[in-house]
Each structure stands twice: as C-alpha cells, then as structure tokens.
Design a protein around this motif. Structure first.
Motif, short mmCIF file in Angstrom:
data_model
loop_
_atom_site.label_atom_id
_atom_site.label_comp_id
_atom_site.label_asym_id
_atom_site.label_seq_id
_atom_site.Cartn_x
_atom_site.Cartn_y
_atom_site.Cartn_z
N PHE A 1 -3.62 -1.89 -8.29
CA PHE A 1 -4.71 -1.49 -7.38
C PHE A 1 -5.67 -2.66 -7.19
CE2 PHE A 1 -3.52 2.95 -8.05
CZ PHE A 1 -3.72 3.45 -6.77
N GLY A 2 -5.97 -3.35 -8.31
CA GLY A 2 -6.86 -4.50 -8.23
C GLY A 2 -6.27 -5.60 -7.36
N LEU A 3 -4.95 -5.79 -7.48
CA LEU A 3 -4.28 -6.82 -6.67
C LEU A 3 -4.33 -6.44 -5.19
CD1 LEU A 3 -2.61 -9.46 -6.73
CD2 LEU A 3 -0.56 -8.04 -6.87
N HIS A 4 -4.05 -5.16 -4.89
CA HIS A 4 -4.10 -4.68 -3.49
C HIS A 4 -5.48 -4.94 -2.89
CE1 HIS A 4 -3.04 -2.03 -0.08
NE2 HIS A 4 -4.28 -1.59 -0.16
N LYS A 5 -6.51 -4.61 -3.66
CA LYS A 5 -7.88 -4.80 -3.17
C LYS A 5 -8.20 -6.28 -3.00
CE LYS A 5 -9.34 -0.52 -5.39
NZ LYS A 5 -10.23 0.16 -6.34
N SER A 6 -7.75 -7.10 -3.96
CA SER A 6 -8.05 -8.54 -3.90
C SER A 6 -7.39 -9.21 -2.70
CB SER A 6 -7.55 -9.22 -5.18
OG SER A 6 -8.17 -8.65 -6.31
N ILE A 7 -6.11 -8.90 -2.46
CA ILE A 7 -5.43 -9.49 -1.30
C ILE A 7 -6.06 -8.96 -0.01
CG2 ILE A 7 -3.21 -9.74 -0.10
CD1 ILE A 7 -1.80 -9.36 -2.80
N MET B 1 -7.75 -5.63 11.89
CA MET B 1 -7.78 -6.62 10.81
C MET B 1 -9.11 -6.55 10.07
SD MET B 1 -5.83 -10.06 12.11
CE MET B 1 -5.95 -10.03 13.88
N LEU B 2 -10.17 -6.06 10.75
CA LEU B 2 -11.46 -5.85 10.09
C LEU B 2 -11.57 -4.44 9.53
CD1 LEU B 2 -13.78 -7.53 12.77
CD2 LEU B 2 -12.91 -8.57 10.67
N ALA B 3 -11.20 -3.45 10.34
CA ALA B 3 -11.45 -2.05 9.97
C ALA B 3 -10.57 -1.58 8.80
CB ALA B 3 -11.25 -1.13 11.17
N VAL B 4 -9.33 -2.08 8.74
CA VAL B 4 -8.44 -1.63 7.65
C VAL B 4 -9.00 -2.06 6.28
CG1 VAL B 4 -6.15 -1.94 6.59
CG2 VAL B 4 -6.36 -1.33 9.01
N PRO B 5 -9.27 -3.36 6.06
CA PRO B 5 -9.83 -3.70 4.74
C PRO B 5 -11.23 -3.14 4.50
CG PRO B 5 -9.59 -5.68 6.11
CD PRO B 5 -8.93 -4.56 6.84
N LEU B 6 -12.05 -3.05 5.59
CA LEU B 6 -13.40 -2.50 5.39
C LEU B 6 -13.34 -1.03 4.96
CD1 LEU B 6 -15.54 -4.05 8.29
CD2 LEU B 6 -15.90 -4.33 5.82
N HIS C 1 -8.63 4.94 5.94
CA HIS C 1 -7.83 3.76 5.58
C HIS C 1 -6.35 4.05 5.84
CE1 HIS C 1 -7.12 -0.03 3.51
NE2 HIS C 1 -6.37 0.53 2.59
N HIS C 2 -5.91 5.22 5.43
CA HIS C 2 -4.52 5.64 5.63
C HIS C 2 -4.17 5.65 7.13
CE1 HIS C 2 -0.97 8.32 5.21
NE2 HIS C 2 -1.48 8.95 6.25
N TRP C 3 -5.01 6.31 7.96
CA TRP C 3 -4.67 6.43 9.38
C TRP C 3 -4.81 5.09 10.12
CZ3 TRP C 3 -1.45 9.83 10.46
CH2 TRP C 3 -1.46 11.08 9.82
N LEU C 4 -5.77 4.28 9.69
CA LEU C 4 -5.91 2.96 10.33
C LEU C 4 -4.69 2.08 10.05
CD1 LEU C 4 -9.71 2.16 9.79
CD2 LEU C 4 -8.58 2.81 11.92
N THR C 5 -4.12 2.22 8.83
CA THR C 5 -2.93 1.42 8.55
C THR C 5 -1.76 1.89 9.43
OG1 THR C 5 -2.26 2.84 6.69
CG2 THR C 5 -3.56 0.88 6.15
N TRP C 6 -1.71 3.19 9.73
CA TRP C 6 -0.65 3.67 10.63
C TRP C 6 -0.89 3.18 12.06
CZ3 TRP C 6 4.03 5.38 9.54
CH2 TRP C 6 4.27 5.76 8.22
N ALA C 7 -2.15 3.16 12.49
CA ALA C 7 -2.47 2.61 13.81
C ALA C 7 -2.06 1.14 13.86
CB ALA C 7 -3.97 2.76 14.08
N GLY D 1 0.83 -1.21 0.00
CA GLY D 1 0.00 0.00 0.00
C GLY D 1 0.85 1.25 0.00
N LEU D 2 1.89 1.27 0.85
CA LEU D 2 2.75 2.45 0.93
C LEU D 2 3.48 2.68 -0.39
CD1 LEU D 2 4.20 1.96 4.53
CD2 LEU D 2 2.60 3.73 3.78
N THR D 3 3.87 1.58 -1.06
CA THR D 3 4.53 1.72 -2.37
C THR D 3 3.54 2.22 -3.42
OG1 THR D 3 5.79 -0.22 -1.72
CG2 THR D 3 6.04 0.51 -4.00
N LEU D 4 2.35 1.61 -3.39
CA LEU D 4 1.31 1.90 -4.38
C LEU D 4 1.00 3.40 -4.46
CD1 LEU D 4 -0.47 0.15 -6.23
CD2 LEU D 4 -2.16 0.08 -4.42
N VAL D 5 0.82 4.02 -3.28
CA VAL D 5 0.43 5.44 -3.31
C VAL D 5 1.59 6.36 -3.70
CG1 VAL D 5 -1.52 5.23 -1.73
CG2 VAL D 5 0.74 5.72 -0.80
N ARG D 6 2.80 5.80 -3.76
CA ARG D 6 3.94 6.62 -4.19
C ARG D 6 4.37 6.34 -5.62
NH1 ARG D 6 3.59 6.14 0.84
NH2 ARG D 6 4.33 7.72 2.31
N MET D 7 3.74 5.35 -6.27
CA MET D 7 4.13 4.98 -7.63
C MET D 7 3.55 5.91 -8.66
SD MET D 7 3.70 0.89 -7.85
CE MET D 7 3.80 0.82 -9.62
#
Ligand code: HEM
Ligand code: HEM
Lengths: 194, 182
Positions: free
Chosen positions: B48-54, B100-105, B144-150, B32-38
């Motif tokens: 993006f589709g792969l990130h969402k699928s995983i 683990m629930l809130a980040v993907p949701l 989503h961004h802040w939850l991943t940092w949490a 995710g961190l790489t994706l938003v900087r690419m």
C-alpha cells in the motif's frame, strides 16, 4: 511463576474463600495502572495485530459476601491505543475503527456478576464509538505475587472477552482485519480505604 | 541536444515524460487492481505504501509536465484527418491531464480521510488534505476507483487513436512521439 504459585480464588464467590474474606463486605479497589495492561489481538490475514489501550479510570467494588454488591466500571483511552505496526495504530484510532477523535473513551460498566469454578463471568455494557452493546468478560482472580494466602488487599485479575467490532460500527478494513478482537486484560488492584 | 519541443516535433523531455508516465500509470492501474484483490498480511501491507509513493511521484510528474508544456508548448497535431477527430484527440488529451491529477489526488485524499499518513517512500510524510472521516474515506476511495476506470476508458480511446493513425494511416503520429520525428 507467579500465576502457578498463585491461589485461584472465586471472585464474589462463597465457600472457597478464606474465613477473613467471607466476613468482609464491599471492598473498594484502585487499579495499579503501571502494573496493569489491556491487551488485544486480532487477525490480519495469516498474521496477528496486537496492541494495548491505557486505562484512564477503573472503579472496582468487590463484595466477597454479597454478589449483588459487586460493581466494575472501567474507562479506556481510545486515542492512545497502540498496535504492533504504526499504520495499524493510525487505522485503529482513525474514523473507520475506534473513531477516537469523536469518541476518545471506551467504557465498560458491569450489570451482573456470576461465579464460576475458576473466577467469575462479568456481564456488562461496553461502549465503543458511542455505541453500547452487552458484553461479557471472563475473570480469573489471583493473589498478587508475594502476598499472604488470605490477603485480599492486593489482587490480580485476568479478564478475557471477544469484541465483535462490527456490532459497534467499527467496520474499517473488514476485508483484511478480523471482526473478532480478543481482549486479554491483566488488572492488578489494591484495596483502598473502606 | 535540444530539449524543447519544436513546432513540428516532440522534444526529448516531453517524450520521456510521456513514455515514463505511460509506463508508470499503466503499471499503477494493474498494481491497484491487484492490490484490492490481494489477501493482505504483515508481509504484504507495505505494498500500500509503495502504491501511494509511486502515485504521488506520478502526481508530481504530471505537474512538472504541465509546467514544461507552458515553457515549451508541444506541437499541434498532424493534419489530414477530419476536424472532429482532431477535436476528439484534443479533448481526450485534456481529460487525460485532468485524470493524471484527479486520480492520485483522490487516492491521497481518500487515504488521508482514513486517518493513515501518506508517507512517500518511507521518508516524506505528506499533510492530510482532508480531515479524517468515515464518510469522506468511503466517498473518496470510491471516487478513486471510478476515476481509475474513467482513465482506463480514455486510455483505450487514446491508444486506439494513436494506433489508427500510425498503423492504419501510417502518418508518423506515433514515430514523432517515439523518436521525435516522422
Ligand atoms: C497512461 C498512459 C498514457 C497517457 C496518460 C498519455 C497521455 C498523452 C497526452 C496527454 C498526449 C498529448 C501530448 C502531451 O501533452 O504530452 C499524448 C500524446 C500521444 N500519445 Fe499518449 N498517453 C499514454 C499512453 C500512450 C500509449 C500506450 C501510446 C501508444 C500507443 C500513446 C501514444 C501517443 C501518441 C502517438 C501521442 C502523440 C499525439 C500527437 O501527435 O498529437 N500514448 N499522450
Ligand atoms: C496515477 C496514480 C494512481 C493510479 C493509476 C492508481 C490506481 C489505483 C487502482 C486501479 C486501484 C484499485 C481501485 C479499485 O478497483 O477499487 C487503486 C486503489 C487504491 N489506491 Fe490508487 N492509484 C494511484 C494513486 C494513488 C495515490 C497517490 C494514493 C494515495 C496516496 C492511492 C491510494 C489508493 C488506495 C488506498 C487504494 C485502495 C482503495 C481500497 O481499498 O478500496 N492511489 N489505485
């Protein structure tokens, strides 16, 4: 090729037109929808996204004698805009770009038309996402393929213009997709009634 | 082989879920961190589709893991540390489950709000869980961004705790999650 064979004539201009045209006053034209295309192109990193938008309505009044009588009004269906890959089409119609659910129509209404060497410059008001901004299209007028030199009942108009999408609030994916959307319009029109 | 957890050890299902998801989540954080900087292009937009699928797969695994721990409760923590430390570990685990629930949701909801379909591995199109809206997309993807940092902060705490007990105290906490026994 049709375009090379075609005679470029001045839209709303004087002097270069056949005698028959200069004596005519305002002519109304209807868009030949199936033979017309509103195309666009924008940058996507090193690549391009291209697509089309169907025209729902077009009113054209061209007066080859009196410039001030010329008037162009076009409505596009934003909700049926297409793009070169599926996710781009969804992104385009979605709330971050055209917001087609709330603003299904894109409209252009001319305010002033100036002749140029090859056609005309059409100034007008463009409305996208309910935001109206001044906008300029560069038009080149051709005869349609297979029509006589002095036949102005069927015309082919090529229009180009650049929309700076952020000016209309269409700011989605600004880090990946260009702000300039280059329009490339081919409008084939046929004269109606008076 | 016994799949279930025992009162004194983690069974293979829990261990596989723990390490499989740990690899998946750590990989997804880096992804995710790489994706938003690419710099995106036609050649890379599928990422993006792969990130969402995983991410959706990890959401399903989190639900499976919660279900499995209803069926087969994991063992309590090994003793020998102050109660406050055990409470910290317990609350860290709960917060990790929440994330683990809130980040993907939040990722799913944020994507739905942009008006773009979430398609899992090019086959299953998920329903949009929120209506498309510009404000919603911005708010949910920021969430989503802040939850991943949490999540990254809590994981640092979690790994520090695990290493403290296994490397400093050598009390078998890590080995029973790796091997199932002390
Ligand atoms: C994304 C990464 C991780 C997540 C979400 C995670 C989550 C959890 C959770 C929720 C538990 C409680 C048991 C359960 O419900 O399954 C747990 C236990 C454990 N985790 Fe992790 N973990 C992660 C990564 C790691 C890593 C990298 C290590 C190694 C340093 C580690 C070491 C442990 C150990 C040793 C236990 C057992 C604790 C005990 O005996 O009570 N975890 N983990
Ligand atoms: C365990 C699951 C997931 C993890 C660990 C994760 C992690 C991340 C991270 C670290 C970022 C970069 C955020 C930033 O720095 O701005 C990110 C971005 C993103 N994630 Fe996830 N993600 C997960 C699941 C999902 C899911 C399920 C979806 C959608 C269905 C999703 C959609 C997105 C999108 C669209 C972005 C880009 C946001 C932007 O452009 O600002 N993610 N993810």
């Amino acid at each position: 090729m049709r375009l090379i064979a075609a005679l470029t004539i001045l839209i709303c201009g004087l002097g270069t037109l056949p005698a028959a045209a200069t004596s005519a006053t305002a002519r109304h034209y209807a868009l030949q929808t199936e033979a017309s295309l509103v195309g666009y192109e924008t940058d996507f990193g090193p690549d391009k996204i291209t697509g089309t938008m169907p025209v729902t309505q077009a009113d054209l009044t061209l007066d080859f004698h009196t410039l001030a009588n010329c008037h162009v009004a076009v409505t596009l269906d934003a909700s049926k805009a297409t793009a070169s890959f599926p996710f781009a089409a969804q992104a385009l119609r979605g709330p971050l770009v055209l917001d087609a659910a709330d603003h299904p129509q894109i409209t252009f209404v001319s305010t002033a038309i100036h002749p140029t060497d090859t056609g005309a410059i059409i100034d007008g008001d463009l409305t996208i996402r309910g935001v109206t901004q001044p906008f300029t299209l560069v038009a080149t007028l051709y005869r349609q393929h297979g029509t006589a030199t002095d036949d102005l009942t069927h015309l082919e108009i090529h229009l180009t213009g650049i929309v700076h999408r952020s000016a209309f609030g269409a700011t989605g994916w600004a880090e990946m997709v260009g702000d300039d959307v280059r329009l490339n319009i081919v409008a084939r029109v046929a004269q109606t009634g008076a | 082989m016994r799949l279930a957890n025992r009162p004194d050890g983690f069974g293979p299902v829990t261990r596989l879920l723990h390490w499989g998801m740990a690899a998946g989540i750590l990989g997804m954080l880096a992804f995710g961190l790489t994706l938003v900087r690419m710099r995106m292009s036609l050649a890379t937009v599928w990422l993006f589709g792969l990130h969402k699928s995983i991410g959706i797969t990890l959401l399903a695994l989190a639900l499976l893991r919660l279900l499995w721990h209803r069926v087969s409760p994991p063992p309590g923590p090994l003793g020998g540390v102050p109660a406050a430390q055990l409470a910290l570990a317990r609350w860290t685990h709960r917060a990790l489950y929440l994330l683990m629930l809130a980040v993907p949701l939040s990722g799913w909801a944020g994507s739905a709000a942009t008006g773009i379909d979430v398609v899992v591995f090019n086959t299953l199109t998920l329903p949009p869980i929120v209506p498309p809206s510009e404000a919603g997309a911005k708010a949910l993807l920021t969430l989503h961004h802040w939850l991943t940092w949490a999540l990254m902060g809590l994981l640092a705490l979690h790994v520090a705790g695990a290493l403290k007990r296994s490397v400093l105290a050598r009390d078998g906490t890590l080995s029973r999650m790796v091997l199932g026994r002390r």
